[in-house]
Motif scaffolding. Structure first.
Motif, PDB file in Angstrom:
ATOM      1  N   GLN A  51       0.856  -1.182   0.000  1.00 49.29           N
ATOM      2  CA  GLN A  51       0.000   0.000   0.000  1.00 49.29           C
ATOM      3  C   GLN A  51       0.894   1.236   0.000  1.00 49.29           C
ATOM      4  O   GLN A  51       1.724   1.387   0.897  1.00 49.29           O
ATOM      5  CB  GLN A  51      -0.911  -0.007   1.234  1.00 49.29           C
ATOM      6  CG  GLN A  51      -1.870   1.161   1.324  1.00 49.29           C
ATOM      7  CD  GLN A  51      -2.747   1.085   2.573  1.00 49.29           C
ATOM      8  OE1 GLN A  51      -2.808   0.065   3.252  1.00 49.29           O
ATOM      9  NE2 GLN A  51      -3.427   2.177   2.867  1.00 49.29           N
ATOM     10  N   PRO A  52       0.778   2.111  -0.962  1.00 48.45           N
ATOM     11  CA  PRO A  52       1.645   3.288  -1.017  1.00 48.45           C
ATOM     12  C   PRO A  52       1.608   4.094   0.281  1.00 48.45           C
ATOM     13  O   PRO A  52       0.539   4.341   0.844  1.00 48.45           O
ATOM     14  CB  PRO A  52       1.057   4.093  -2.181  1.00 48.45           C
ATOM     15  CG  PRO A  52       0.403   3.076  -3.051  1.00 48.45           C
ATOM     16  CD  PRO A  52      -0.168   2.055  -2.097  1.00 48.45           C
ATOM     17  N   GLY A  53       2.790   4.475   0.752  1.00 51.11           N
ATOM     18  CA  GLY A  53       2.884   5.287   1.955  1.00 51.11           C
ATOM     19  C   GLY A  53       2.742   4.520   3.256  1.00 51.11           C
ATOM     20  O   GLY A  53       2.765   5.109   4.336  1.00 51.11           O
ATOM     21  N   VAL A  54       2.613   3.190   3.157  1.00 48.29           N
ATOM     22  CA  VAL A  54       2.387   2.363   4.354  1.00 48.29           C
ATOM     23  C   VAL A  54       3.353   1.191   4.356  1.00 48.29           C
ATOM     24  O   VAL A  54       3.549   0.537   3.322  1.00 48.29           O
ATOM     25  CB  VAL A  54       0.935   1.830   4.401  1.00 48.29           C
ATOM     26  CG1 VAL A  54       0.735   0.920   5.614  1.00 48.29           C
ATOM     27  CG2 VAL A  54      -0.055   2.988   4.424  1.00 48.29           C
ATOM     28  N   LEU A  55       3.960   0.926   5.511  1.00 50.34           N
ATOM     29  CA  LEU A  55       4.770  -0.280   5.685  1.00 50.34           C
ATOM     30  C   LEU A  55       3.881  -1.328   6.343  1.00 50.34           C
ATOM     31  O   LEU A  55       3.496  -1.192   7.499  1.00 50.34           O
ATOM     32  CB  LEU A  55       5.996   0.000   6.552  1.00 50.34           C
ATOM     33  CG  LEU A  55       6.958  -1.189   6.728  1.00 50.34           C
ATOM     34  CD1 LEU A  55       7.633  -1.520   5.393  1.00 50.34           C
ATOM     35  CD2 LEU A  55       8.007  -0.883   7.791  1.00 50.34           C
ATOM     36  N   THR A  56       3.550  -2.375   5.605  1.00 52.83           N
ATOM     37  CA  THR A  56       2.675  -3.439   6.098  1.00 52.83           C
ATOM     38  C   THR A  56       3.542  -4.567   6.638  1.00 52.83           C
ATOM     39  O   THR A  56       4.313  -5.185   5.889  1.00 52.83           O
ATOM     40  CB  THR A  56       1.760  -3.964   4.979  1.00 52.83           C
ATOM     41  OG1 THR A  56       1.012  -2.872   4.436  1.00 52.83           O
ATOM     42  CG2 THR A  56       0.794  -5.007   5.520  1.00 52.83           C
ATOM     43  N   VAL A  57       3.428  -4.806   7.939  1.00 54.39           N
ATOM     44  CA  VAL A  57       4.305  -5.755   8.629  1.00 54.39           C
ATOM     45  C   VAL A  57       3.477  -6.882   9.243  1.00 54.39           C
ATOM     46  O   VAL A  57       2.492  -6.628   9.945  1.00 54.39           O
ATOM     47  CB  VAL A  57       5.116  -5.045   9.732  1.00 54.39           C
ATOM     48  CG1 VAL A  57       5.900  -6.057  10.558  1.00 54.39           C
ATOM     49  CG2 VAL A  57       6.058  -4.018   9.116  1.00 54.39           C
ATOM     50  N   ALA A  58       3.886  -8.115   9.010  1.00 57.00           N
ATOM     51  CA  ALA A  58       3.234  -9.274   9.622  1.00 57.00           C
ATOM     52  C   ALA A  58       3.966  -9.653  10.908  1.00 57.00           C
ATOM     53  O   ALA A  58       5.196  -9.573  10.987  1.00 57.00           O
ATOM     54  CB  ALA A  58       3.230 -10.450   8.660  1.00 57.00           C
ATOM     55  N   ALA A  59       3.198 -10.056  11.919  1.00 55.98           N
ATOM     56  CA  ALA A  59       3.779 -10.487  13.189  1.00 55.98           C
ATOM     57  C   ALA A  59       2.907 -11.561  13.808  1.00 55.98           C
ATOM     58  O   ALA A  59       1.681 -11.508  13.717  1.00 55.98           O
ATOM     59  CB  ALA A  59       3.914  -9.305  14.150  1.00 55.98           C
ATOM     60  N   THR A  60       3.542 -12.536  14.431  1.00 57.87           N
ATOM     61  CA  THR A  60       2.814 -13.554  15.186  1.00 57.87           C
ATOM     62  C   THR A  60       2.530 -12.997  16.571  1.00 57.87           C
ATOM     63  O   THR A  60       3.455 -12.652  17.308  1.00 57.87           O
ATOM     64  CB  THR A  60       3.625 -14.851  15.288  1.00 57.87           C
ATOM     65  OG1 THR A  60       3.920 -15.323  13.973  1.00 57.87           O
ATOM     66  CG2 THR A  60       2.846 -15.908  16.037  1.00 57.87           C
ATOM     67  N   VAL A  61       1.269 -12.901  16.927  1.00 63.34           N
ATOM     68  CA  VAL A  61       0.848 -12.220  18.153  1.00 63.34           C
ATOM     69  C   VAL A  61       0.420 -13.247  19.204  1.00 63.34           C
ATOM     70  O   VAL A  61      -0.284 -14.212  18.890  1.00 63.34           O
ATOM     71  CB  VAL A  61      -0.316 -11.257  17.843  1.00 63.34           C
ATOM     72  CG1 VAL A  61      -0.790 -10.563  19.109  1.00 63.34           C
ATOM     73  CG2 VAL A  61       0.110 -10.230  16.797  1.00 63.34           C
ATOM     74  N   GLY A  62       0.857 -13.011  20.463  1.00 67.69           N
ATOM     75  CA  GLY A  62       0.414 -13.903  21.531  1.00 67.69           C
ATOM     76  C   GLY A  62       1.404 -14.118  22.648  1.00 67.69           C
ATOM     77  O   GLY A  62       1.096 -14.803  23.622  1.00 67.69           O
ATOM     78  N   GLN A  63       2.610 -13.538  22.557  1.00 67.68           N
ATOM     79  CA  GLN A  63       3.606 -13.759  23.598  1.00 67.68           C
ATOM     80  C   GLN A  63       4.485 -12.530  23.769  1.00 67.68           C
ATOM     81  O   GLN A  63       5.257 -12.176  22.882  1.00 67.68           O
ATOM     82  CB  GLN A  63       4.482 -14.965  23.237  1.00 67.68           C
ATOM     83  CG  GLN A  63       5.576 -15.273  24.246  1.00 67.68           C
ATOM     84  CD  GLN A  63       5.044 -15.829  25.549  1.00 67.68           C
ATOM     85  OE1 GLN A  63       4.519 -16.935  25.573  1.00 67.68           O
ATOM     86  NE2 GLN A  63       5.182 -15.078  26.635  1.00 67.68           N
TER      87      GLN A  63
END
Length: 301
Positions: A51-63
């Motif tokens: 997405q222009p102007g956005v850094l899209t970051v994936a992360a495993t959430v829960g700890q």
């Protein structure tokens, strides 16, 4: 009136028995923000972002301290999201974090669902064939004992002889433990007794209750838990023992994002904001002096 007085007395007694309210932790603090790094932003290839102007970051959430949901149940907090914010700010981008299951991040990154992954990913030669990497932490495994334990230090195989050790099954640390036990048996020493846990909290409880002598797992998690003073570190080994291993931002192979991210991380390491993030999550021992793009990774097999 007598009933009201009694009721009030009981309420006061119950209030006195209520557990103390825990002190706010780092998860309640706003993210550390920084300025744009022009030299790093100039390295961003045009038309690459999801997405222009956005850094899209994936992360495993829960700890925690890695990543978990905040008290509002929607925003993500932890060292991974804090590092992601430093990178996004340095590149002059907004940050969007996408929670994903650990097993799903490789396909999602390859298919272009997100720009990068910050999820305690270790650099390996096998992964380097598919992804680019920008390092931001040492991959370390911690050995923790109860604070009143007579055990002082664990540095090598002989130091664990006869101990009861909590460990995750089929992990790097379990393989290290197997090699140490083999060395102890060969030397005529008693092997350690592994106790397998999938849940870090239950593993720590085993140590606190005396069912185990030490825990052996990712240092980041154990260091964060040790803030309460109930456990302490007695040993630390590289995640790829005896080889050094690194935690890194993963990006699509050949996307051109890695050099920009590496440059941003080095700017943040230079201005002190990177260290402030590690201090917040009790992870200074995992800090690195300089980020690298695609350093040597743990060997295949």
């Amino acid at each position: 009136m007598r009933i009201a007085i009694l009721f009030g007395t009981v309420a006061v007694m119950l209030a006195g028995c209520a557990p103390p309210t825990p002190e706010p932790g780092p998860e309640t603090l706003p993210r550390i923000r920084t300025e744009r790094v022009a030299a790093a932003a100039a390295l961003l290839p045009a038309g690459t972002l999801v997405q222009p102007g956005v850094l899209t970051v994936a992360a495993t959430v829960g700890q925690l301290p890695l990543a978990d949901y905040s008290h509002d149940g929607t925003s993500v907090v932890g060292v991974e999201s804090d590092i992601a914010q430093l990178i996004a700010d340095g590149l002059g981008l907004q940050l969007r974090i996408v929670p994903v299951a650990w097993a799903d991040w490789p396909l999602g990154l390859t298919s272009g669902k997100y720009d990068a992954v910050l999820s305690n990913v270790t650099v390996t030669e096998e992964r380097k064939a598919r992804f680019d990497f920008s390092t931001y932490r040492d991959d370390k495994l911690g050995i923790y004992a109860r604070s009143d334990s007579p055990l002082k230090s664990v540095r090598e195989a002989k130091d664990i002889a006869g101990l009861k050790i909590t460990v995750g099954a089929s992990t790097n640390q379990s393989q290290i433990l197997d090699r140490w036990n083999a060395a102890n048996v060969a030397a005529g020493r008693k092997p350690a007794e592994p106790q397998y846990y999938d849940d870090a909290g239950l593993a720590r409880l085993a140590v606190l209750s005396g069912r185990a002598d030490v825990s052996f797992g990712p240092n980041a998690i154990s260091a964060y838990e040790a803030r309460d003073g109930k456990t302490r570190k007695v040993g630390e080994v590289p995640g790829g023992w005896p080889l050094t291993a690194y935690i890194a931002v993963a990006t699509r192979k050949g996307s051109g994002l890695a050099p920009a991210i590496t440059a941003t991380l080095n700017a943040r390491m230079g201005d002190g904001s990177y260290r402030r993030v590690l201090e917040r999550w009790n992870l200074v021992s995992e800090g690195i002096a300089r980020s690298e793009t695609n350093p040597p990774g743990l060997p295949r097999g």
